[in-house]
Design an enzyme around this catalytic site. Structure first.
Site, PDB file in Angstrom:
ATOM      1  N   GLY A 132       0.813  -1.227   0.000  1.00 37.87           N
ATOM      2  CA  GLY A 132       0.000   0.000   0.000  1.00 37.87           C
ATOM      3  C   GLY A 132       0.841   1.270   0.000  1.00 37.87           C
ATOM      4  O   GLY A 132       0.403   2.314  -0.490  1.00 37.87           O
ATOM      5  N   ASN A 154       4.210  -6.301  -3.163  1.00 41.97           N
ATOM      6  CA  ASN A 154       4.672  -7.626  -2.730  1.00 41.97           C
ATOM      7  C   ASN A 154       3.529  -8.515  -2.241  1.00 41.97           C
ATOM      8  O   ASN A 154       3.751  -9.482  -1.515  1.00 41.97           O
ATOM      9  CB  ASN A 154       5.713  -7.467  -1.614  1.00 41.97           C
ATOM     10  CG  ASN A 154       5.173  -6.700  -0.421  1.00 41.97           C
ATOM     11  OD1 ASN A 154       4.358  -5.808  -0.571  1.00 41.97           O
ATOM     12  ND2 ASN A 154       5.615  -7.046   0.774  1.00 41.97           N
TER      13      ASN A 154
HETATM   14  C1  LIG Z   1      -3.911 -10.625   5.955  1.00 37.66           C
HETATM   15  C2  LIG Z   1      -4.759  -9.970   4.939  1.00 37.66           C
HETATM   16  C3  LIG Z   1      -5.612 -10.928   4.254  1.00 37.66           C
HETATM   17  C4  LIG Z   1      -6.503 -10.612   3.381  1.00 37.66           C
HETATM   18  C5  LIG Z   1      -6.765  -9.228   2.959  1.00 37.66           C
HETATM   19  C6  LIG Z   1      -7.390  -9.213   1.667  1.00 37.66           C
HETATM   20  C7  LIG Z   1      -7.122  -8.328   0.799  1.00 37.66           C
HETATM   21  C8  LIG Z   1      -6.144  -7.222   0.949  1.00 37.66           C
HETATM   22  C9  LIG Z   1      -5.656  -6.864  -0.358  1.00 37.66           C
HETATM   23  C10 LIG Z   1      -4.582  -6.199  -0.577  1.00 37.66           C
HETATM   24  C11 LIG Z   1      -3.764  -5.575   0.378  1.00 37.66           C
HETATM   25  C12 LIG Z   1      -2.622  -5.179   0.140  1.00 37.66           C
HETATM   26  C13 LIG Z   1      -1.671  -4.252   0.531  1.00 37.66           C
HETATM   27  C14 LIG Z   1      -0.913  -4.129   1.784  1.00 37.66           C
HETATM   28  O1  LIG Z   1      -0.446  -3.053   1.973  1.00 37.66           O
HETATM   29  S1  LIG Z   1      -0.732  -5.406   2.883  1.00 37.66           S
HETATM   30  C15 LIG Z   1       0.531  -4.851   3.993  1.00 37.66           C
HETATM   31  C16 LIG Z   1       1.865  -5.145   3.393  1.00 37.66           C
HETATM   32  N1  LIG Z   1       2.940  -4.619   4.167  1.00 37.66           N
HETATM   33  C17 LIG Z   1       4.097  -5.239   4.295  1.00 37.66           C
HETATM   34  O2  LIG Z   1       4.336  -6.288   3.780  1.00 37.66           O
HETATM   35  C18 LIG Z   1       5.123  -4.553   5.137  1.00 37.66           C
HETATM   36  C19 LIG Z   1       5.440  -5.327   6.350  1.00 37.66           C
HETATM   37  N2  LIG Z   1       6.432  -4.614   7.127  1.00 37.66           N
HETATM   38  C20 LIG Z   1       7.746  -4.604   6.838  1.00 37.66           C
HETATM   39  O3  LIG Z   1       8.219  -5.119   5.858  1.00 37.66           O
HETATM   40  C21 LIG Z   1       8.629  -3.906   7.830  1.00 37.66           C
HETATM   41  O4  LIG Z   1       7.916  -3.721   9.027  1.00 37.66           O
HETATM   42  C22 LIG Z   1       9.157  -2.544   7.345  1.00 37.66           C
HETATM   43  C23 LIG Z   1      10.185  -2.738   6.229  1.00 37.66           C
HETATM   44  C24 LIG Z   1       8.046  -1.626   6.851  1.00 37.66           C
HETATM   45  C25 LIG Z   1       9.859  -1.848   8.531  1.00 37.66           C
HETATM   46  O5  LIG Z   1      10.850  -2.682   9.051  1.00 37.66           O
HETATM   47  P1  LIG Z   1      11.537  -2.324  10.451  1.00 37.66           P
HETATM   48  O6  LIG Z   1      12.537  -3.384  10.719  1.00 37.66           O
HETATM   49  O7  LIG Z   1      11.994  -0.917  10.454  1.00 37.66           O
HETATM   50  O8  LIG Z   1      10.339  -2.375  11.505  1.00 37.66           O
HETATM   51  P2  LIG Z   1       9.600  -3.669  12.099  1.00 37.66           P
HETATM   52  O9  LIG Z   1      10.286  -4.059  13.370  1.00 37.66           O
HETATM   53  O10 LIG Z   1       9.437  -4.699  11.068  1.00 37.66           O
HETATM   54  O11 LIG Z   1       8.163  -3.046  12.421  1.00 37.66           O
HETATM   55  C26 LIG Z   1       7.984  -2.110  13.460  1.00 37.66           C
HETATM   56  C27 LIG Z   1       6.597  -2.305  14.022  1.00 37.66           C
HETATM   57  O12 LIG Z   1       5.646  -1.987  12.993  1.00 37.66           O
HETATM   58  C28 LIG Z   1       4.749  -3.088  12.832  1.00 37.66           C
HETATM   59  N3  LIG Z   1       4.321  -3.176  11.420  1.00 37.66           N
HETATM   60  C29 LIG Z   1       5.085  -3.313  10.345  1.00 37.66           C
HETATM   61  N4  LIG Z   1       4.363  -3.331   9.218  1.00 37.66           N
HETATM   62  C30 LIG Z   1       3.070  -3.191   9.605  1.00 37.66           C
HETATM   63  C31 LIG Z   1       1.832  -3.142   8.912  1.00 37.66           C
HETATM   64  N5  LIG Z   1       1.737  -3.216   7.570  1.00 37.66           N
HETATM   65  N6  LIG Z   1       0.695  -3.005   9.636  1.00 37.66           N
HETATM   66  C32 LIG Z   1       0.738  -2.914  10.972  1.00 37.66           C
HETATM   67  N7  LIG Z   1       1.894  -2.951  11.709  1.00 37.66           N
HETATM   68  C33 LIG Z   1       3.046  -3.085  11.022  1.00 37.66           C
HETATM   69  C34 LIG Z   1       5.584  -4.295  13.245  1.00 37.66           C
HETATM   70  O13 LIG Z   1       4.750  -5.366  13.561  1.00 37.66           O
HETATM   71  C35 LIG Z   1       6.322  -3.736  14.437  1.00 37.66           C
HETATM   72  O14 LIG Z   1       5.450  -3.693  15.517  1.00 37.66           O
HETATM   73  P3  LIG Z   1       5.953  -4.037  17.005  1.00 37.66           P
HETATM   74  O15 LIG Z   1       7.018  -3.029  17.289  1.00 37.66           O
HETATM   75  O16 LIG Z   1       6.488  -5.426  16.945  1.00 37.66           O
HETATM   76  O17 LIG Z   1       4.744  -3.890  17.850  1.00 37.66           O
END
Ligand SMILES: CC/C=C\C/C=C\C/C=C\C=C\CC(=O)SCCNC(=O)CCNC(=O)[C@H](O)C(C)(C)COP(=O)(O)OP(=O)(O)OC[C@H]1O[C@@H](n2cnc3c(N)ncnc32)[C@H](O)[C@@H]1OP(=O)(O)O
Length: 264
Positions: A132, A154
């Protein structure tokens, strides 16, 4: 619908932008009164994940800018290493149907607003921008990305099918062939790789450099009539918005999406 399209660019010509600044919790909007350039900054730590509230604020910010006389708007992030982590996973985990519907609608509306602004837009991508996050940048007209981060749609890697308007946004930016390779494999590009395929237009050393390059982009339109510019943008982007906004397929798809989300 047509009247909306034609009225907006005319009305913006009569509004002043001077000394404008507004900051809500999740989005900061400032307009430089010397350059007329607006900067919209997402500020939802830790990763600017897109939840309903952030999307509503983003949509409102870009809509409001339509009533100001700005030269262009830059979308960026207040976070050091993240532009946006994409959709907030918590919005997709066992949501109530009403919330899921509101969330999904706010995502679609925000995409349409940014994709369709009467003023030029640039994403200054100052950190990782998966899924997103990438979609938001694709809605802008130009992308400048700081080196050594990742960007891409991705979804397949997450076991999700990217909605067709995500795909259409990608295909509006890079070739059909590259889109197919990228989306089917869920590829996240490094900044330099994204530049090579045209997913980003320029690379930058850091955020300041990205903002400077973003500002320079707007000067391309100094000698261009803004209404002619906007109507041309609509000519190029209108069909994609129409498919995204109106079709029966979209409504069915949304139901399917919400159904999937509420069952997980
Ligand atoms: C499950 C859904 C099923 C069906 C839905 C059906 C249809 C949906 C259709 C389409 C949707 C699509 C689009 C999307 O956007 S889906 C989301 C995709 N996002 C990702 O893949 C990103 C995931 N995150 C990462 O890769 C990494 O976090 C990072 C590179 C952005 C940052 O890395 P860092 O090492 O700097 O930080 P982290 O330690 O990984 O994260 C910190 C903190 O933030 C939380 N977090 C990360 N990403 C998300 C997110 N997308 N939503 C909510 N929270 C997120 C992560 O868990 C950490 O939290 P804590 O500190 O552990 O509490």
């Amino acid at each position: 619908m047509a009247s909306k399209i034609f009225v907006r660019p005319i009305s913006i010509a009569f509004n002043a932008f001077r000394n404008y600044s507004s900051s809500s919790k999740l989005v900061d909007v400032s307009i430089n009164d010397k350059t007329g350039i607006a900067t919209v900054t997402m500020q939802r730590p830790p990763v600017n994940s897109l939840n309903y509230e952030l999307l509503i604020e983003l949509n409102g910010a870009f809509q409001d800018l339509g009533s100001k006389k700005i030269k262009g708007a830059i979308l960026t992030s207040s976070l050091k290493t993240i532009f946006s982590a994409g959709l907030d996973i918590l919005e997709m985990y066992k949501p109530k149907p009403e919330r899921a519907n509101a969330f999904w609608t706010s995502l679609q509306d925000t995409w349409i607003t940014i994709f369709n602004t009467p003023y030029p837009t640039v994403a200054a991508i100052n950190g990782h921008s998966p899924a997103g996050g990438c979609l938001l940048s694709l809605a802008c007209e130009y992308r400048v990305m700081v080196n050594n981060y990742t960007i891409g749609l991705n979804e397949t890697k997450l076991g999700i099918v990217a909605p067709f308007w995500f795909v259409a946004s990608m295909k509006n930016t890079i070739s059909n062939r590259e889109s197919e390779l990228a989306l089917t494999s869920g590829r996240l590009y490094k900044t330099d790789e994204a530049f090579k395929v045209g997913l980003v237009d320029e690379t930058a050393e850091n955020k300041e450099d990205a903002l400077a390059k973003a500002e320079k982009f707007f000067s391309r339109f100094d000698a261009v009539n803004p209404i002619a510019r906007f109507l041309t943008k609509q000519e190029l982007r209108g069909k994609i918005v129409k498919v995204g906004r109106k079709t029966f397929i979209y409504k069915i798809f949304r139901k399917f999406q919400i159904c999937m989300m509420t069952r997980i």
